[in-house]
Design a protein around this motif. Structure first.
Motif, PDB file in Angstrom:
ATOM      1  N   ARG A 142       6.568  -5.192 -13.284  1.00  0.00           N
ATOM      2  CA  ARG A 142       5.200  -5.675 -13.182  1.00  0.00           C
ATOM      3  C   ARG A 142       5.063  -6.568 -11.968  1.00  0.00           C
ATOM      4  NH1 ARG A 142       3.436 -10.881 -15.406  1.00  0.00           N
ATOM      5  NH2 ARG A 142       5.234 -12.104 -16.113  1.00  0.00           N
ATOM      6  N   GLY A 143       3.832  -6.892 -11.615  1.00  0.00           N
ATOM      7  CA  GLY A 143       3.601  -7.753 -10.468  1.00  0.00           C
ATOM      8  C   GLY A 143       2.145  -8.206 -10.422  1.00  0.00           C
ATOM      9  N   GLU A 144       1.934  -9.314  -9.750  1.00  0.00           N
ATOM     10  CA  GLU A 144       0.599  -9.881  -9.597  1.00  0.00           C
ATOM     11  C   GLU A 144       0.358 -10.230  -8.130  1.00  0.00           C
ATOM     12  OE1 GLU A 144       0.965 -12.252 -13.899  1.00  0.00           O
ATOM     13  OE2 GLU A 144       0.704 -13.385 -12.030  1.00  0.00           O
ATOM     14  N   TYR A 145      -0.909 -10.389  -7.789  1.00  0.00           N
ATOM     15  CA  TYR A 145      -1.288 -10.868  -6.456  1.00  0.00           C
ATOM     16  C   TYR A 145      -0.667 -10.004  -5.343  1.00  0.00           C
ATOM     17  CZ  TYR A 145      -3.664 -14.674  -4.022  1.00  0.00           C
ATOM     18  OH  TYR A 145      -4.574 -15.411  -3.299  1.00  0.00           O
ATOM     19  N   THR A 146      -0.655  -8.694  -5.595  1.00  0.00           N
ATOM     20  CA  THR A 146      -0.004  -7.777  -4.667  1.00  0.00           C
ATOM     21  C   THR A 146      -0.858  -6.524  -4.503  1.00  0.00           C
ATOM     22  OG1 THR A 146       2.141  -8.564  -5.477  1.00  0.00           O
ATOM     23  CG2 THR A 146       2.132  -6.556  -4.138  1.00  0.00           C
ATOM     24  N   GLN A 147      -1.277  -6.263  -3.283  1.00  0.00           N
ATOM     25  CA  GLN A 147      -1.984  -5.015  -2.991  1.00  0.00           C
ATOM     26  C   GLN A 147      -0.953  -3.901  -2.818  1.00  0.00           C
ATOM     27  OE1 GLN A 147      -4.535  -7.200   0.156  1.00  0.00           O
ATOM     28  NE2 GLN A 147      -5.699  -5.337  -0.283  1.00  0.00           N
ATOM     29  N   TYR A 183       3.619   5.433 -17.593  1.00  0.00           N
ATOM     30  CA  TYR A 183       2.288   4.876 -17.362  1.00  0.00           C
ATOM     31  C   TYR A 183       2.346   3.895 -16.209  1.00  0.00           C
ATOM     32  CZ  TYR A 183       1.127   6.699 -22.013  1.00  0.00           C
ATOM     33  OH  TYR A 183       0.913   7.523 -23.106  1.00  0.00           O
ATOM     34  N   ALA A 184       1.344   3.961 -15.318  1.00  0.00           N
ATOM     35  CA  ALA A 184       1.264   3.018 -14.198  1.00  0.00           C
ATOM     36  C   ALA A 184      -0.147   2.443 -14.127  1.00  0.00           C
ATOM     37  CB  ALA A 184       1.618   3.698 -12.885  1.00  0.00           C
ATOM     38  N   VAL A 185      -0.211   1.146 -13.863  1.00  0.00           N
ATOM     39  CA  VAL A 185      -1.469   0.439 -13.582  1.00  0.00           C
ATOM     40  C   VAL A 185      -1.294  -0.213 -12.225  1.00  0.00           C
ATOM     41  CG1 VAL A 185      -3.047  -1.381 -14.311  1.00  0.00           C
ATOM     42  CG2 VAL A 185      -1.841  -0.033 -16.036  1.00  0.00           C
ATOM     43  N   SER A 186      -2.260  -0.011 -11.319  1.00  0.00           N
ATOM     44  CA  SER A 186      -2.083  -0.558  -9.981  1.00  0.00           C
ATOM     45  C   SER A 186      -3.407  -1.059  -9.421  1.00  0.00           C
ATOM     46  CB  SER A 186      -1.475   0.495  -9.049  1.00  0.00           C
ATOM     47  OG  SER A 186      -1.075  -0.091  -7.824  1.00  0.00           O
ATOM     48  N   VAL A 187      -3.315  -1.838  -8.357  1.00  0.00           N
ATOM     49  CA  VAL A 187      -4.488  -2.379  -7.675  1.00  0.00           C
ATOM     50  C   VAL A 187      -4.235  -2.322  -6.173  1.00  0.00           C
ATOM     51  CG1 VAL A 187      -3.598  -4.753  -7.907  1.00  0.00           C
ATOM     52  CG2 VAL A 187      -6.028  -4.372  -7.448  1.00  0.00           C
ATOM     53  N   SER A 188      -5.224  -1.829  -5.431  1.00  0.00           N
ATOM     54  CA  SER A 188      -5.085  -1.743  -3.978  1.00  0.00           C
ATOM     55  C   SER A 188      -5.961  -2.748  -3.247  1.00  0.00           C
ATOM     56  CB  SER A 188      -5.408  -0.320  -3.490  1.00  0.00           C
ATOM     57  OG  SER A 188      -6.715   0.059  -3.874  1.00  0.00           O
ATOM     58  N   GLY A 189      -6.994  -3.255  -3.904  1.00  0.00           N
ATOM     59  CA  GLY A 189      -7.883  -4.239  -3.292  1.00  0.00           C
ATOM     60  C   GLY A 189      -7.402  -5.663  -3.510  1.00  0.00           C
ATOM     61  N   PRO A 190      -8.180  -6.659  -3.038  1.00  0.00           N
ATOM     62  CA  PRO A 190      -7.732  -8.054  -3.078  1.00  0.00           C
ATOM     63  C   PRO A 190      -8.093  -8.830  -4.341  1.00  0.00           C
ATOM     64  CG  PRO A 190      -9.742  -7.900  -1.805  1.00  0.00           C
ATOM     65  CD  PRO A 190      -9.409  -6.491  -2.221  1.00  0.00           C
ATOM     66  N   LYS A 191      -8.882  -8.241  -5.239  1.00  0.00           N
ATOM     67  CA  LYS A 191      -9.233  -8.949  -6.470  1.00  0.00           C
ATOM     68  C   LYS A 191      -8.033  -8.933  -7.404  1.00  0.00           C
ATOM     69  CE  LYS A 191     -12.655  -8.786 -10.235  1.00  0.00           C
ATOM     70  NZ  LYS A 191     -13.797  -7.992 -10.782  1.00  0.00           N
ATOM     71  N   TYR A 220      -0.197  -5.127 -11.365  1.00  0.00           N
ATOM     72  CA  TYR A 220       0.662  -3.940 -11.341  1.00  0.00           C
ATOM     73  C   TYR A 220       1.578  -3.940 -12.552  1.00  0.00           C
ATOM     74  CZ  TYR A 220       4.074  -0.440 -10.056  1.00  0.00           C
ATOM     75  OH  TYR A 220       4.880   0.683 -10.071  1.00  0.00           O
ATOM     76  N   ALA A 221       1.742  -2.770 -13.164  1.00  0.00           N
ATOM     77  CA  ALA A 221       2.739  -2.593 -14.213  1.00  0.00           C
ATOM     78  C   ALA A 221       3.086  -1.117 -14.291  1.00  0.00           C
ATOM     79  CB  ALA A 221       2.238  -3.088 -15.560  1.00  0.00           C
TER      80      ALA A 221
END
Length: 467
Positions: free
Chosen positions: A405-410, A384-392, A362-363
């Motif tokens: 920013r963030g990591e390891y976060t759905q 600008y946003a970058v995000s992840v909803s799944g577990p990878k 995430y950022a």
């Protein structure tokens, strides 16, 4: 003697049970029931119900059209024993009295289709799609899909769906998801379900690519539709493809049968992947970044088309979604060709939001940030946003454009567009607010207010020991 008699009894019971089950799958004339016979040999396939269709509709999904106030699109799948599809639609009522009035029927476009993923058996299906138009704005309708016959076993349930408003000053909300991609049934399902639970009045959902991992895997697509379940049918979706919807530069053959998206893009090769939608007072644009990356023709066409769309835009707000980030979360993952091609247009026409995926972290920020970390920014330009909803999950690195920013976060993001503002909140599956901001735009001037929660940055190293 008693042991022999017991064994004989077990044999007879087992034989009769198998005979009865087989008989239940046959018509009176002795032919096997069409809903099951095609896949009898795959009953032992794990999750075969997610892979193979039946005569009852599945994978039902509504999509945004170019005119969401007066229409919506719907797609679904059946087995090939159902050659035709029908949508029935009526005004929603307090009780079942809508059935007593005139229920409108729309014939679907139906196509026989088969595909075989490299790791799966052949799947044969009929895909159905229909556009329901002539609707009233801000009105709730009921609809169902089926084969047009009276037998309820071949129809879906009745769904409710609400059209968009035409009042430009009324707020609307949508949820934005980064990559779902992996372990979709087991680990992404709670994200989409809790997003709907937390914000049930949401108007549509946006997916920024990599919905699944292997472009034509029927099990993975089955998991994606299972995870969203009735939400897909009642909350319209819009999606841009990611690199995992492609292989060797070729888009999955399931994209267009499964979804009905606007066809107002620049060239035939980008049909239903690059498009523009007017939703109340927002212009929403999908850039097919994998197509951009794989084909010089698609790259040139999209840049020219984007310039034209933005130049003629009359909407107050502009949002672009594209899978590859214009600003990535880690060096080495930058997409320079994409940035150099479209960022000048983003800046020239004052795009408000760019919503992306791909980096599995995430950022959120803006290029003018330069590490200043201000709470109120008078002219932040594009966010600008970058995000992840799944577990990878991947790792990221601090960069000057980032505010949070963030990591390891759905995560999922709820975005509300009002007359003079856009509010944004990034939430975890358990409802924890991870990031937030507001854009206020009046008389052509734009102000950004950062509302980052007072909580530490989540890093993968906090949970997983380095190898």
């Amino acid at each position: 003697m008693m042991g022999t008699l017991k064994s004989l009894t077990v044999f007879v019971i087992t034989f009769m049970l198998n005979f009865t089950l087989q008989a239940q799958h046959r018509h009176a004339n002795g032919e096997e029931h069409s809903g099951h016979s095609h896949y009898m040999e795959h009953y032992a396939t794990p999750a075969h119900k997610l892979i193979f269709p039946s005569s009852t509709p599945d994978r039902i999904i509504s999509n945004l059209t170019e005119d969401a106030a007066h229409s919506f699109a719907v797609n679904w799948r059946t087995d090939q024993q159902v050659p035709n599809g029908v949508v029935e639609v009526a005004l929603a009522t307090d009780g079942p009295e809508f059935l007593l009035g005139k229920v409108r029927q729309i014939k679907a476009v139906s196509q026989l289709f088969e595909n075989q993923n490299r790791n799966e058996p052949l799947v044969k299906a009929t895909y159905h799609s229909a556009k329901i138009d002539g609707l009233q704005p801000n009105t709730t309708y009921v609809y169902r899909v089926g084969n047009g016959q009276k037998d309820n076993g071949y129809w879906s349930e009745w769904f409710q769906i609400t059209t968009a408003r035409t009042d430009m000053e009324k707020p609307f909300s949508f949820i934005y998801f980064g990559d779902a991609q992996n372990h979709v049934k087991s680990l992404w399902s709670r994200v989409i379900r809790n997003s709907y639970r937390q914000f049930p009045q949401v108007d549509f959902m946006l997916h920024a690519g990599d919905l699944i991992n292997d472009r034509d895997a029927n099990l993975e697509w089955g998991e994606w539709f299972h995870a969203g379940s009735f939400i897909h049918a009642t909350v319209p979706s819009v999606m841009t493809p990611g690199n995992h919807e492609y292989r060797d530069g070729v888009l999955t053959s399931l994209w267009r049968p499964q979804f009905t998206l606007p066809e107002n893009g620049p060239i035939e090769a980008l049909k239903e992947t690059c498009f523009a939608i007017d939703y109340q007072d927002m212009k929403l644009i999908s850039i097919d970044s994998e197509g951009f990356d794989e084909s010089m023709e698609a790259r040139t066409a999209q840049v020219k088309w984007l310039d034209s769309v933005l130049q003629s835009n009359t909407k107050k707000w502009i949002t672009i979604t594209t899978h590859y980030p214009v600003y990535s979360t880690k060096e080495g993952r930058d997409n320079w060709e994409l940035r150099e091609a479209i960022k000048p247009l983003i800046d020239k026409y004052g795009v408000d939001l760019v919503l992306q995926g791909h980096d599995h972290t995430y950022a959120r920020g803006f290029p003018e940030n330069e590490g200043k970390g201000l709470t109120v920014v008078k002219d932040a330009g594009t966010v600008y946003a970058v995000s992840v909803s799944g577990p990878k999950m991947y790792e990221s690195a601090d960069q000057e454009w980032m505010v949070r920013r963030g990591e390891y976060t759905q995560l999922f993001q709820i975005i509300t567009v009002s007359k003079n503002s856009i509010t944004y909140g990034a939430y975890t599956p358990i409802g924890t607010l991870y990031d937030a901001f507001e854009i206020i735009k009046k008389k052509g001037k734009k102000k950004l207010i950062n509302k980052v929660p007072d909580s530490p940055i989540r890093l993968k190293s906090d949970f997983v020991a380095p190898k």
